[in-house]
Design a protein around this motif. Sequence first.
Motif, mmCIF file in Angstrom:
data_model
loop_
_atom_site.group_PDB
_atom_site.id
_atom_site.type_symbol
_atom_site.label_atom_id
_atom_site.label_comp_id
_atom_site.label_asym_id
_atom_site.label_seq_id
_atom_site.Cartn_x
_atom_site.Cartn_y
_atom_site.Cartn_z
ATOM 1 N N THR A 1 29.609 44.967 45.879
ATOM 2 C CA THR A 1 28.483 43.936 46.032
ATOM 3 C C THR A 1 28.895 42.533 45.677
ATOM 4 O O THR A 1 30.247 42.423 45.310
ATOM 5 N N PHE A 2 27.983 41.685 45.698
ATOM 6 C CA PHE A 2 28.312 40.097 45.517
ATOM 7 C C PHE A 2 29.017 39.908 44.095
ATOM 8 O O PHE A 2 29.390 38.919 43.927
ATOM 9 N N LEU A 3 28.539 40.951 43.509
ATOM 10 C CA LEU A 3 28.848 40.704 41.791
ATOM 11 C C LEU A 3 30.239 41.020 41.588
ATOM 12 O O LEU A 3 30.869 40.452 40.598
ATOM 13 N N ILE A 4 30.773 41.626 42.384
ATOM 14 C CA ILE A 4 32.084 42.197 42.164
ATOM 15 C C ILE A 4 33.146 41.882 43.397
ATOM 16 O O ILE A 4 33.305 43.034 44.173
ATOM 17 N N PRO A 5 33.860 40.950 43.459
ATOM 18 C CA PRO A 5 34.508 40.552 44.579
ATOM 19 C C PRO A 5 35.780 41.358 44.626
ATOM 20 O O PRO A 5 36.441 41.646 45.579
ATOM 21 N N ASP A 6 36.319 42.029 43.382
ATOM 22 C CA ASP A 6 37.488 42.827 43.206
ATOM 23 C C ASP A 6 37.377 43.731 42.020
ATOM 24 O O ASP A 6 37.180 43.320 40.852
ATOM 25 N N LEU A 7 37.125 45.148 42.428
ATOM 26 C CA LEU A 7 37.186 46.106 41.146
ATOM 27 C C LEU A 7 38.395 45.921 40.071
ATOM 28 O O LEU A 7 38.031 46.502 39.048
ATOM 29 N N ALA A 8 39.371 45.390 40.478
ATOM 30 C CA ALA A 8 40.503 45.550 39.661
ATOM 31 C C ALA A 8 40.774 44.152 39.113
ATOM 32 O O ALA A 8 41.596 43.963 37.867
ATOM 33 N N ALA A 9 39.928 43.085 39.519
ATOM 34 C CA ALA A 9 40.091 41.763 38.707
ATOM 35 C C ALA A 9 39.325 41.585 37.216
ATOM 36 O O ALA A 9 38.129 42.436 37.173
ATOM 37 N N ASN A 10 39.877 40.736 36.378
ATOM 38 C CA ASN A 10 39.239 40.705 35.013
ATOM 39 C C ASN A 10 38.498 39.257 35.247
ATOM 40 O O ASN A 10 38.482 38.642 35.941
ATOM 41 N N HIS A 11 38.046 38.894 33.869
ATOM 42 C CA HIS A 11 37.345 37.766 33.674
ATOM 43 C C HIS A 11 36.257 37.405 34.558
ATOM 44 O O HIS A 11 35.786 36.358 34.941
ATOM 45 N N ASN A 12 35.426 38.437 34.956
ATOM 46 C CA ASN A 12 34.096 38.477 35.642
ATOM 47 C C ASN A 12 33.135 38.116 34.494
ATOM 48 O O ASN A 12 32.454 39.009 33.737
ATOM 49 N N ILE A 13 32.583 36.814 34.481
ATOM 50 C CA ILE A 13 31.628 36.412 33.626
ATOM 51 C C ILE A 13 30.306 37.185 33.704
ATOM 52 O O ILE A 13 29.519 37.330 32.852
ATOM 53 N N ILE A 14 29.883 37.123 35.080
ATOM 54 C CA ILE A 14 28.473 37.856 35.184
ATOM 55 C C ILE A 14 28.513 39.332 34.711
ATOM 56 O O ILE A 14 27.491 39.670 34.052
ATOM 57 N N LEU A 15 29.490 40.121 35.014
ATOM 58 C CA LEU A 15 29.489 41.479 34.249
ATOM 59 C C LEU A 15 29.512 41.295 32.984
ATOM 60 O O LEU A 15 29.003 42.253 32.279
ATOM 61 N N SER A 16 30.040 40.650 32.448
ATOM 62 C CA SER A 16 30.209 40.350 30.885
ATOM 63 C C SER A 16 28.850 40.086 30.301
ATOM 64 O O SER A 16 28.289 40.688 29.274
ATOM 65 N N VAL A 17 28.227 39.043 30.761
ATOM 66 C CA VAL A 17 26.713 38.695 30.384
ATOM 67 C C VAL A 17 25.829 39.932 30.682
ATOM 68 O O VAL A 17 25.079 40.363 29.724
#
Length: 228
Positions: A131-147
């Motif tokens: 989905t557009f919220l997760i460009p990379d499942l392996a990447a960290n520092h996803n502020i949207i997921l954190s919120v």
Amino acid sequence: MSQLNQLFIWIFEQLKSVVELFVTDPGSQWGLAIVLFTILFNILMLPVNLTQIKSMKKQQAIQPELAKLQAKYKNDPQKMQEMQMKLYKDNNVSMFGGCLPLLITYPIFIAMFGVFRQLVAEGKLTGMGFTFLIPDLAANHNIILSVLSVLTMLLSTYISTMRTKVADNPAAASANRMQYAMAALFGWITYTSNSALGLYWITGNIFRIFQYLVINELEKKKEAQIIK
């Protein structure tokens, strides 16, 4: 722990193989496999969650008697503790019943931390967008997921206590305070960890939100029938 990790990874790969029959995008395959695993796990957890709700109701029911004991033995803490334990025992109430789901959910979360870290290390999740919220499942520092992690966990806690008089139930109030503190902690963990872990946690929170909404609605209908 490594054997447990391998078991979970095997389960994920089996779910992914099923998703592959319907979805061609590899990122979506992994993302949906994580979502399906989370839903299945929470379905298995339903009996434990129902036990928690029953325990909280029992704790609420004995609060008037507990208040009397606290007033009667306020100058004798040892006697008050003894009588309190007797009250719990006589009414078949567990002081830790409300914490049981936490004792299961959080260790599994820790296990998932290791599982997704291994999948990332093996390159299976790298570059996999979901989905557009997760460009990379392996990447960290996803502020949207954190919120979303914080908000969904807080909403789950709020809905779970909508029909419980928390102010009159010290055990429930204590559990809720811990949940609010844990929401902030898990928000930070989601931010600093790979996005796959955040997807797992948020999916679980959303499942629990709908679970509590259904349970609350069933409780309303049951109470309405009793009144009639």
